[in-house]
Design an enzyme around this catalytic site. Sequence first.
Site, PDB file in Angstrom:
ATOM      1  N   PHE A  11       0.670  -1.526  -0.311  1.00 48.76           N
ATOM      2  CA  PHE A  11      -0.013  -0.355   0.181  1.00 48.76           C
ATOM      3  C   PHE A  11       0.710   1.243  -0.367  1.00 48.76           C
ATOM      4  O   PHE A  11       1.018   2.176  -0.741  1.00 48.76           O
ATOM      5  CB  PHE A  11      -1.278  -0.314   1.436  1.00 48.76           C
ATOM      6  N   ASP A  31      10.286  -6.699  -3.167  1.00 42.60           N
ATOM      7  CA  ASP A  31       8.602  -7.571  -2.758  1.00 42.60           C
ATOM      8  C   ASP A  31       8.839  -9.071  -2.878  1.00 42.60           C
ATOM      9  O   ASP A  31       8.948  -9.011  -4.516  1.00 42.60           O
ATOM     10  CB  ASP A  31       7.762  -6.317  -3.547  1.00 42.60           C
ATOM     11  N   THR A  35       2.412  -9.792   1.444  1.00 41.14           N
ATOM     12  CA  THR A  35       1.204  -9.158   2.046  1.00 41.14           C
ATOM     13  C   THR A  35       1.263  -7.903   0.941  1.00 41.14           C
ATOM     14  O   THR A  35      -0.253  -7.180   0.797  1.00 41.14           O
ATOM     15  CB  THR A  35       1.664  -8.404   2.862  1.00 41.14           C
ATOM     16  N   SER A  75       7.670  -5.159   5.396  1.00 42.44           N
ATOM     17  CA  SER A  75       6.914  -5.535   6.523  1.00 42.44           C
ATOM     18  C   SER A  75       6.122  -5.556   7.007  1.00 42.44           C
ATOM     19  O   SER A  75       4.888  -5.145   6.152  1.00 42.44           O
ATOM     20  CB  SER A  75       7.458  -4.829   7.736  1.00 42.44           C
ATOM     21  N   TYR A 145       5.740  -7.423  15.705  1.00 39.85           N
ATOM     22  CA  TYR A 145       5.384  -6.132  15.266  1.00 39.85           C
ATOM     23  C   TYR A 145       6.670  -5.217  16.180  1.00 39.85           C
ATOM     24  O   TYR A 145       7.584  -4.214  15.300  1.00 39.85           O
ATOM     25  CB  TYR A 145       4.357  -6.175  14.544  1.00 39.85           C
TER      26      TYR A 145
END
Length: 342
Positions: A11, A31, A35, A75, A145
């Site tokens: 995103f 990437d 995710t 992440s 996290y």
Amino acid sequence: MRVAVTGGGGFLGSHLCEALLRRGDEVVCLDDFSTGNPANITPFLGNPAFELVRADVSRSVDVGGRVDAVAHLASPASPPDYLRRPLQTLAVGSRGTENALRLAARHEARFVLASTSEVYGDPEVHPQDETYWGHVNPVGPRSVYDEAKRFAEALTQAYRSHCGANTGIVRIFNTYGPRMRPHDGRVVSSFVVQALAGEPLTVYGDGKQTRSFCYVDDLVRGIMAMLDDDEPGPVNLGNPVELTVFELAELVLDLTGSRAEIQFHPLPVDDPTRRRPVIARASERLGWVPEVGIEDGLRRTVRWFADRPADIAAALTAIRGGQLDGGSAAEPRLPGPTLAAS
């Protein structure tokens, strides 16, 4: 500049890649799409200034040619993602950060770590400025996290202090906008999807916990300002306008015209009760302040989701099945030949 963006298919990463390309930079996007969504970067594949490397940065970061800057965004970031991938989250925060730092050091490039407001935990100081050390449970469910990012900050600072690396740290507060995965478990995407579908909006706790929501375009401007500067940070990036979760739910219902009800559920363990950034440092040192108000930003976000009914349907299927953790079947795949070897 030629900028390597880890997590560039996500995103935030895809918006950063787009903004860098728009201003004339070259971009290397790294990437593994665990995710991220390939559709986010598909429009850039024909641009000669854009290169895609499919790679797990916790294993290696290999970029050919010169590198002027590294933006380390890779992440899992939403709770369903990092709770489903705890070891991978710790790996990308530790080994992945060091691999990205080594890449920057080899090229004498600027390095910017995308850290998070989660380093403040459930804060005992409100609002939060960069001098606050945080209140984090190191063995709680969110620790994979929180502590991965706290370690990443320590590692980034060590490279600056002991290796002379040109590093900077930004702490990102809640960010929203187009390209959010509709079933990523974040509050904005969940509320918008539920409201558009006429489903009950899920509020955890009593809805009085607060968040501050920054529109993605504003956030990306802040990251780019950090890339262009030699500021070490940490620097908070977020919108200091504070809303309760219940107020956000009501606003989403109003903007969508939905008559859906609001349902309350138990608050997750270690969920922060308050969150609002002090952004004086970003304003003074980077000349950055957010410009997009919450209503304007939510309208843009609602329009983006409303144009994707198939994604909403897939998201609702996942929500009803309790699977708020992965990509939907509606996500397109990139053709193999466009992927550079890692």
